[in-house]
Write a protein that holds these residues in place. Structure first.
Motif, PDB file in Angstrom:
ATOM      1  N   VAL A 219       0.849  -1.202   0.000  1.00  0.00           N
ATOM      2  CA  VAL A 219       0.000   0.000   0.000  1.00  0.00           C
ATOM      3  C   VAL A 219       0.883   1.250   0.000  1.00  0.00           C
ATOM      4  O   VAL A 219       0.616   2.226  -0.716  1.00  0.00           O
ATOM      5  CB  VAL A 219      -0.951  -0.013   1.229  1.00  0.00           C
ATOM      6  CG1 VAL A 219      -1.619   1.330   1.446  1.00  0.00           C
ATOM      7  CG2 VAL A 219      -2.003  -1.100   1.061  1.00  0.00           C
ATOM      8  N   PHE A 220       1.961   1.192   0.772  1.00  0.00           N
ATOM      9  CA  PHE A 220       2.873   2.337   0.830  1.00  0.00           C
ATOM     10  C   PHE A 220       3.443   2.644  -0.563  1.00  0.00           C
ATOM     11  O   PHE A 220       3.427   3.783  -1.026  1.00  0.00           O
ATOM     12  CB  PHE A 220       4.003   2.068   1.839  1.00  0.00           C
ATOM     13  CG  PHE A 220       5.038   3.145   1.856  1.00  0.00           C
ATOM     14  CD1 PHE A 220       4.742   4.396   2.388  1.00  0.00           C
ATOM     15  CD2 PHE A 220       6.296   2.934   1.306  1.00  0.00           C
ATOM     16  CE1 PHE A 220       5.687   5.420   2.375  1.00  0.00           C
ATOM     17  CE2 PHE A 220       7.242   3.949   1.293  1.00  0.00           C
ATOM     18  CZ  PHE A 220       6.937   5.194   1.829  1.00  0.00           C
ATOM     19  N   GLN A 221       3.922   1.578  -1.232  1.00  0.00           N
ATOM     20  CA  GLN A 221       4.507   1.759  -2.579  1.00  0.00           C
ATOM     21  C   GLN A 221       3.466   2.310  -3.555  1.00  0.00           C
ATOM     22  O   GLN A 221       3.736   3.233  -4.314  1.00  0.00           O
ATOM     23  CB  GLN A 221       5.012   0.407  -3.121  1.00  0.00           C
ATOM     24  CG  GLN A 221       6.270  -0.111  -2.458  1.00  0.00           C
ATOM     25  CD  GLN A 221       7.520   0.609  -2.958  1.00  0.00           C
ATOM     26  OE1 GLN A 221       7.526   1.177  -4.042  1.00  0.00           O
ATOM     27  NE2 GLN A 221       8.558   0.603  -2.155  1.00  0.00           N
ATOM     28  N   ALA A 222       2.285   1.713  -3.535  1.00  0.00           N
ATOM     29  CA  ALA A 222       1.293   2.045  -4.562  1.00  0.00           C
ATOM     30  C   ALA A 222       0.583   3.370  -4.295  1.00  0.00           C
ATOM     31  O   ALA A 222       0.317   4.136  -5.220  1.00  0.00           O
ATOM     32  CB  ALA A 222       0.260   0.915  -4.655  1.00  0.00           C
ATOM     33  N   LEU A 223       0.261   3.653  -3.030  1.00  0.00           N
ATOM     34  CA  LEU A 223      -0.602   4.798  -2.745  1.00  0.00           C
ATOM     35  C   LEU A 223       0.094   5.955  -2.033  1.00  0.00           C
ATOM     36  O   LEU A 223      -0.276   7.119  -2.223  1.00  0.00           O
ATOM     37  CB  LEU A 223      -1.815   4.352  -1.903  1.00  0.00           C
ATOM     38  CG  LEU A 223      -2.701   3.272  -2.538  1.00  0.00           C
ATOM     39  CD1 LEU A 223      -3.861   2.933  -1.626  1.00  0.00           C
ATOM     40  CD2 LEU A 223      -3.227   3.738  -3.893  1.00  0.00           C
ATOM     41  N   SER A 224       1.087   5.638  -1.183  1.00  0.00           N
ATOM     42  CA  SER A 224       1.713   6.731  -0.411  1.00  0.00           C
ATOM     43  C   SER A 224       2.844   7.400  -1.194  1.00  0.00           C
ATOM     44  O   SER A 224       2.998   8.627  -1.117  1.00  0.00           O
ATOM     45  CB  SER A 224       2.257   6.213   0.926  1.00  0.00           C
ATOM     46  OG  SER A 224       1.260   5.503   1.633  1.00  0.00           O
ATOM     47  N   LEU A 225       3.620   6.614  -1.935  1.00  0.00           N
ATOM     48  CA  LEU A 225       4.731   7.235  -2.686  1.00  0.00           C
ATOM     49  C   LEU A 225       4.252   8.328  -3.654  1.00  0.00           C
ATOM     50  O   LEU A 225       4.905   9.368  -3.763  1.00  0.00           O
ATOM     51  CB  LEU A 225       5.570   6.175  -3.410  1.00  0.00           C
ATOM     52  CG  LEU A 225       6.628   5.480  -2.529  1.00  0.00           C
ATOM     53  CD1 LEU A 225       7.420   4.462  -3.347  1.00  0.00           C
ATOM     54  CD2 LEU A 225       7.598   6.469  -1.882  1.00  0.00           C
ATOM     55  N   PRO A 226       3.112   8.149  -4.342  1.00  0.00           N
ATOM     56  CA  PRO A 226       2.650   9.248  -5.208  1.00  0.00           C
ATOM     57  C   PRO A 226       2.410  10.553  -4.440  1.00  0.00           C
ATOM     58  O   PRO A 226       2.662  11.647  -4.968  1.00  0.00           O
ATOM     59  CB  PRO A 226       1.341   8.715  -5.807  1.00  0.00           C
ATOM     60  CG  PRO A 226       1.495   7.222  -5.774  1.00  0.00           C
ATOM     61  CD  PRO A 226       2.308   6.920  -4.546  1.00  0.00           C
ATOM     62  N   VAL A 227       1.947  10.443  -3.196  1.00  0.00           N
ATOM     63  CA  VAL A 227       1.716  11.668  -2.401  1.00  0.00           C
ATOM     64  C   VAL A 227       3.062  12.310  -2.059  1.00  0.00           C
ATOM     65  O   VAL A 227       3.214  13.531  -2.105  1.00  0.00           O
ATOM     66  CB  VAL A 227       0.947  11.337  -1.091  1.00  0.00           C
ATOM     67  CG1 VAL A 227       0.722  12.574  -0.255  1.00  0.00           C
ATOM     68  CG2 VAL A 227      -0.369  10.664  -1.413  1.00  0.00           C
ATOM     69  N   ILE A 228       4.037  11.458  -1.727  1.00  0.00           N
ATOM     70  CA  ILE A 228       5.379  11.953  -1.405  1.00  0.00           C
ATOM     71  C   ILE A 228       5.960  12.676  -2.634  1.00  0.00           C
ATOM     72  O   ILE A 228       6.501  13.788  -2.521  1.00  0.00           O
ATOM     73  CB  ILE A 228       6.256  10.765  -0.931  1.00  0.00           C
ATOM     74  CG1 ILE A 228       5.772  10.341   0.465  1.00  0.00           C
ATOM     75  CG2 ILE A 228       7.742  11.115  -0.919  1.00  0.00           C
ATOM     76  CD1 ILE A 228       6.251   8.985   0.930  1.00  0.00           C
ATOM     77  N   ASN A 229       5.771  12.079  -3.796  1.00  0.00           N
ATOM     78  CA  ASN A 229       6.254  12.716  -5.035  1.00  0.00           C
ATOM     79  C   ASN A 229       5.528  14.032  -5.305  1.00  0.00           C
ATOM     80  O   ASN A 229       6.124  14.991  -5.796  1.00  0.00           O
ATOM     81  CB  ASN A 229       6.087  11.778  -6.236  1.00  0.00           C
ATOM     82  CG  ASN A 229       7.065  10.617  -6.140  1.00  0.00           C
ATOM     83  OD1 ASN A 229       8.139  10.746  -5.554  1.00  0.00           O
ATOM     84  ND2 ASN A 229       6.694   9.469  -6.689  1.00  0.00           N
ATOM     85  N   TYR A 230       4.257  14.061  -4.970  1.00  0.00           N
ATOM     86  CA  TYR A 230       3.465  15.291  -5.161  1.00  0.00           C
ATOM     87  C   TYR A 230       4.085  16.444  -4.364  1.00  0.00           C
ATOM     88  O   TYR A 230       4.282  17.543  -4.881  1.00  0.00           O
ATOM     89  CB  TYR A 230       2.017  15.023  -4.715  1.00  0.00           C
ATOM     90  CG  TYR A 230       1.145  16.258  -4.640  1.00  0.00           C
ATOM     91  CD1 TYR A 230       0.453  16.711  -5.756  1.00  0.00           C
ATOM     92  CD2 TYR A 230       1.018  16.975  -3.434  1.00  0.00           C
ATOM     93  CE1 TYR A 230      -0.343  17.854  -5.682  1.00  0.00           C
ATOM     94  CE2 TYR A 230       0.228  18.108  -3.364  1.00  0.00           C
ATOM     95  CZ  TYR A 230      -0.450  18.540  -4.487  1.00  0.00           C
ATOM     96  OH  TYR A 230      -1.223  19.680  -4.407  1.00  0.00           O
TER      97      TYR A 230
END
Ligand code: ATP
Ligand SMILES: Nc1ccn([C@H]2C[C@H](O)[C@@H](COP(=O)(O)O)O2)c(=O)n1
Length: 242
Positions: A192-203
């Motif tokens: 879940v971290f890889q798929a959903l949280s990393l995009p927020v971090i990149n944002y």
């Protein structure tokens, strides 16, 4: 196979980090000295008299809560852990209790509105206006819900970058009786971290708000990287009052 969440070259990372601290200092200095709420300037109406908001992100067991405790102790922030608020909700007689429990057991993200309302309740009832919001936003839906319901964006975003094998080790050694601290759920949480949280971090990286902390090392060594970011806030705050 365990991987580091993002590849980190130490040289580039330390250059970026000092550059980012200068940018942050400028932004925070402006915010504290002009008295102009950042949210107002950004076209978002502040509902809480412009709180100072830090989001604390990173995979399961990377050490967010541990570092938040040190930030609270040193800089007097109010710590709001989204996971703790959800766990507390399970213990209370809430209508959402069993839904939250099942989500946590399965390593899934609880619907954003539930989590944001819990955060909102804490923010509204706190006298402290400097918040560390830990483990949130976990996904784009979390991020958007916060902006819509709270009407604010973070001033700072910290990302504790830790290799997966180290996170697994820390979670499995935590020994606090958490229902999700087992190998099966940890694997799900990492996905879940890889798929959903990393995009927020990149944002937030694209917005220039992200500060990446290398989460390998002792608790004190890691805090040495965190300290300068908040020392800037303290200095800027002091200038405002003199
Ligand atoms: N730098 C470190 N080195 C070794 N162990 C650590 C370090 N920092 C924290 N720990 C330990 O690792 C475990 C996880 O830390 P912590 O609870 O702070 O992580 P977290 O990111 O908040 O986790 P979660 O997202 O699962 O709530 C704890 O047992 C903590 O004592
Ligand atoms: N924004 C959040 C934060 C947490 N949760 C749920 C799902 C997580 O696996 C669990 C534990 O959180 P932690 O203590 O590791 O931060 O709580 C969520 O749904 N949304």
């Amino acid at each position: 196979m365990w991987r580091r969440a993002t590849p980190l070259s130490p040289l580039i990372s330390s250059f970026k980090s000092s550059f980012c601290i200068q940018q942050t200092e400028h932004r925070i200095f402006e915010r504290f000295t002009t008295g102009l709420p950042l949210q107002e300037k950004d076209g978002i109406s502040p509902k809480y008299g412009a709180p100072f908001i830090t989001f604390v992100l990173g995979g399961p067991g990377c050490g967010k809560g541990t570092q938040c405790a040190k930030i609270v102790e040193t800089f007097g922030f109010k710590h709001l852990s989204a996971g703790d608020l959800l766990r507390r909700e399970i213990e209370s007689d809430s209508d959402y209790g069993s839904m939250i429990l099942n989500s946590i057991k399965e390593g899934r993200i609880v619907p954003s509105e539930v989590t944001v309302k819990l955060i909102q309740r804490e923010m509204e009832s706190s006298d402290n206006k400097k918040f560390l919001i830990d483990g949130f936003p976990r996904c784009e839906e979390n991020r958007r819900a916060f902006e819509n319901i709270i009407g604010a964006e973070p001033d700072l975003v910290l990302f504790f970058d830790c290799p997966e094998d180290e996170m697994v080790k820390r979670v499995l050694n935590r020994n606090e009786g958490r229902i999700d601290d087992n190998i099966d759920t940890v694997k799900k949480r990492l996905k879940v971290f890889q798929a959903l949280s990393l995009p927020v971090i990149n944002y937030y990286a694209k917005k220039g708000k992200l500060h990446t902390i290398n989460a390998i090392g002792s608790v004190d060594e890691i805090f040495e990287q965190v300290h300068p970011l908040f020392a800037v806030c303290k200095r800027a705050g002091r200038r405002e009052t003199t």
